[in-house]
Design a protein around this motif. Structure first.
Motif, PDB file in Angstrom:
ATOM      1  N   GLY A 132       0.816  -1.211   0.000  1.00 52.54           N
ATOM      2  CA  GLY A 132       0.000   0.000   0.000  1.00 52.54           C
ATOM      3  C   GLY A 132       0.849   1.261   0.000  1.00 52.54           C
ATOM      4  N   ALA A 133       1.896   1.272   0.841  1.00 59.13           N
ATOM      5  CA  ALA A 133       2.776   2.439   0.914  1.00 59.13           C
ATOM      6  C   ALA A 133       3.518   2.658  -0.394  1.00 59.13           C
ATOM      7  N   ASN A 134       3.961   1.579  -1.027  1.00 59.60           N
ATOM      8  CA  ASN A 134       4.714   1.707  -2.271  1.00 59.60           C
ATOM      9  C   ASN A 134       3.854   2.237  -3.411  1.00 59.60           C
ATOM     10  N   THR A 135       2.578   1.859  -3.422  1.00 64.02           N
ATOM     11  CA  THR A 135       1.693   2.323  -4.485  1.00 64.02           C
ATOM     12  C   THR A 135       1.484   3.832  -4.389  1.00 64.02           C
ATOM     13  N   PHE A 136       1.208   4.324  -3.178  1.00 61.56           N
ATOM     14  CA  PHE A 136       1.089   5.769  -3.002  1.00 61.56           C
ATOM     15  C   PHE A 136       2.446   6.432  -3.219  1.00 61.56           C
ATOM     16  N   GLY A 137       3.517   5.739  -2.831  1.00 61.98           N
ATOM     17  CA  GLY A 137       4.859   6.286  -3.016  1.00 61.98           C
ATOM     18  C   GLY A 137       5.193   6.541  -4.466  1.00 61.98           C
ATOM     19  N   ALA A 138       4.686   5.695  -5.367  1.00 60.21           N
ATOM     20  CA  ALA A 138       4.929   5.891  -6.797  1.00 60.21           C
ATOM     21  C   ALA A 138       4.304   7.190  -7.275  1.00 60.21           C
ATOM     22  N   LEU A 139       3.098   7.470  -6.776  1.00 62.42           N
ATOM     23  CA  LEU A 139       2.443   8.731  -7.126  1.00 62.42           C
ATOM     24  C   LEU A 139       3.205   9.909  -6.530  1.00 62.42           C
ATOM     25  N   LYS A 140       3.568   9.799  -5.262  1.00 68.40           N
ATOM     26  CA  LYS A 140       4.250  10.913  -4.593  1.00 68.40           C
ATOM     27  C   LYS A 140       5.605  11.204  -5.241  1.00 68.40           C
ATOM     28  N   THR A 142       6.376  10.762  -8.355  1.00 70.44           N
ATOM     29  CA  THR A 142       6.121  11.427  -9.638  1.00 70.44           C
ATOM     30  C   THR A 142       5.748  12.888  -9.430  1.00 70.44           C
ATOM     31  N   VAL A 143       4.894  13.159  -8.441  1.00 70.66           N
ATOM     32  CA  VAL A 143       4.523  14.544  -8.141  1.00 70.66           C
ATOM     33  C   VAL A 143       5.757  15.336  -7.696  1.00 70.66           C
ATOM     34  N   SER A 144       6.609  14.705  -6.899  1.00 69.04           N
ATOM     35  CA  SER A 144       7.846  15.362  -6.451  1.00 69.04           C
ATOM     36  C   SER A 144       8.728  15.745  -7.636  1.00 69.04           C
ATOM     37  N   GLN A 145       8.843  14.837  -8.603  1.00 67.77           N
ATOM     38  CA  GLN A 145       9.652  15.130  -9.785  1.00 67.77           C
ATOM     39  C   GLN A 145       9.023  16.239 -10.628  1.00 67.77           C
ATOM     40  N   CYS A 146       7.697  16.292 -10.648  1.00 63.99           N
ATOM     41  CA  CYS A 146       7.022  17.406 -11.329  1.00 63.99           C
ATOM     42  C   CYS A 146       7.393  18.727 -10.659  1.00 63.99           C
ATOM     43  N   MET A 147       7.408  18.729  -9.341  1.00 65.38           N
ATOM     44  CA  MET A 147       7.770  19.939  -8.596  1.00 65.38           C
ATOM     45  C   MET A 147       9.199  20.367  -8.917  1.00 65.38           C
ATOM     46  N   GLU A 148      10.091  19.401  -9.037  1.00 62.09           N
ATOM     47  CA  GLU A 148      11.486  19.713  -9.351  1.00 62.09           C
ATOM     48  C   GLU A 148      11.615  20.371 -10.722  1.00 62.09           C
ATOM     49  N   GLN A 149      10.649  20.106 -11.593  1.00 60.97           N
ATOM     50  CA  GLN A 149      10.686  20.703 -12.931  1.00 60.97           C
ATOM     51  C   GLN A 149       9.844  21.974 -13.025  1.00 60.97           C
ATOM     52  N   GLY A 150       9.395  22.471 -11.880  1.00 61.18           N
ATOM     53  CA  GLY A 150       8.710  23.758 -11.868  1.00 61.18           C
ATOM     54  C   GLY A 150       7.197  23.696 -11.801  1.00 61.18           C
ATOM     55  N   TYR A 151       6.616  22.515 -11.825  1.00 61.88           N
ATOM     56  CA  TYR A 151       5.169  22.393 -11.683  1.00 61.88           C
ATOM     57  C   TYR A 151       4.778  22.515 -10.206  1.00 61.88           C
ATOM     58  N   PHE A 152       3.531  22.880  -9.981  1.00 54.84           N
ATOM     59  CA  PHE A 152       2.927  22.876  -8.645  1.00 54.84           C
ATOM     60  C   PHE A 152       3.667  23.773  -7.661  1.00 54.84           C
ATOM     61  N   ALA A 153       4.062  24.952  -8.096  1.00 51.09           N
ATOM     62  CA  ALA A 153       4.732  25.893  -7.210  1.00 51.09           C
ATOM     63  C   ALA A 153       3.800  26.274  -6.058  1.00 51.09           C
ATOM     64  N   ASN A 154       4.385  26.404  -4.876  1.00 52.52           N
ATOM     65  CA  ASN A 154       3.675  26.801  -3.661  1.00 52.52           C
ATOM     66  C   ASN A 154       2.686  25.745  -3.165  1.00 52.52           C
ATOM     67  N   HIS A 155       2.839  24.513  -3.634  1.00 58.28           N
ATOM     68  CA  HIS A 155       2.006  23.420  -3.136  1.00 58.28           C
ATOM     69  C   HIS A 155       2.844  22.484  -2.278  1.00 58.28           C
ATOM     70  N   GLN A 156       2.180  21.774  -1.374  1.00 55.00           N
ATOM     71  CA  GLN A 156       2.846  20.809  -0.508  1.00 55.00           C
ATOM     72  C   GLN A 156       2.758  19.418  -1.135  1.00 55.00           C
ATOM     73  N   LEU A 157       3.856  18.698  -1.115  1.00 59.53           N
ATOM     74  CA  LEU A 157       3.958  17.418  -1.831  1.00 59.53           C
ATOM     75  C   LEU A 157       2.920  16.397  -1.377  1.00 59.53           C
ATOM     76  N   GLU A 158       2.898  16.078  -0.114  1.00 58.13           N
ATOM     77  CA  GLU A 158       2.032  14.986   0.328  1.00 58.13           C
ATOM     78  C   GLU A 158       0.547  15.335   0.241  1.00 58.13           C
ATOM     79  N   PRO A 159       0.126  16.525   0.718  1.00 60.67           N
ATOM     80  CA  PRO A 159      -1.298  16.866   0.550  1.00 60.67           C
ATOM     81  C   PRO A 159      -1.728  16.932  -0.913  1.00 60.67           C
ATOM     82  N   LEU A 160      -0.852  17.438  -1.784  1.00 65.74           N
ATOM     83  CA  LEU A 160      -1.198  17.511  -3.202  1.00 65.74           C
ATOM     84  C   LEU A 160      -1.324  16.115  -3.795  1.00 65.74           C
TER      85      LEU A 160
END
Length: 206
Positions: A132-140, A142-160
């Motif tokens: 279960g943790a790994n499945t959500f981890g895959a999403l998190k 990916t979202v983290s890598q999006c943030m590193e590329q400038g997406y989702f500025a001013n958003h928090q990783l886990e809540p987003l």
């Protein structure tokens, strides 16, 4: 095939049979109303045979949850060959929807059926329910890598990440539980994917 290998295969086959019978009854009768005796009767074995493999009903539920999340995770794994994390995120949502619709009974058991979850909670406390943790981890991830590329500025990783997951999950649940058909959508047959595409347009603007 030697005798040791044959016995191992027979044990795995019987364990799979127990899980199949339990899954059927959990969905038909509800987990609270299903007993180990019911499961044993369903597969024409003794209750003692069930105890050889599982100590109680919660352990069976845990095993079924793990199988479901392993299957979902196996769908996600090939997506990490996609270098662009935003493109991967979009495809991840589509695969999630596909999995939910094609495995609606398992999805119900994973997310929608009210159940005693002492075993699952115990596993989380011991940090040994990796699926279960790994499945959500895959999403998190990916979202983290999006943030590193400038997406989702001013958003928090886990809540987003939770918001994205819960939005797609909610749409899947409405479809699986036939709630969409009760609403007079102009394009009820395609509203799930149309809704997801609208969500993607919103993500692109972040």
């Amino acid at each position: 095939m030697n005798s040791v290998t044959r016995r191992a295969k027979e044990k795995e086959a019987l364990k799979a049979l127990i899980l199949k019978g339990a899954k059927k009854l959990f969905l038909e009768k509800g987990i609270e109303q299903t007993t180990l005796r019911n499961i044993a009767d369903e597969i024409d074995y003794s209750v003692g045979t069930i105890y050889v493999y599982f100590k109680d009903k919660n352990e069976i539920l845990h095993a079924l949850h793990s199988i479901g999340f392993q299957e979902l995770g196996s769908h996600f794994a090939p997506l990490f060959s996609i270098a662009d994390p935003m493109e991967r995120l979009k495809k991840m949502g589509m695969l999630y929807i596909k999995f939910a619709l094609e495995n609606s009974e398992m999805y119900d058991l994973m997310f929608n059926v009210k159940a005693p979850i002492e075993s699952l909670e115990d596993c989380v406390e011991k940090t040994d329910w990796d699926e279960g943790a790994n499945t959500f981890g895959a999403l998190k991830q990916t979202v983290s890598q999006c943030m590193e590329q400038g997406y989702f500025a001013n958003h928090q990783l886990e809540p987003l990440s939770f918001m994205i997951w819960s939005t797609v999950h909610g749409m899947c649940c409405l479809k699986i539980r036939n709630r969409i058909s009760g609403v007079k959508f102009q394009n009820a047959d395609t509203i799930l994917y149309d809704g997801y595409n609208e969500m993607i347009k919103m993500l692109d603007r972040f």
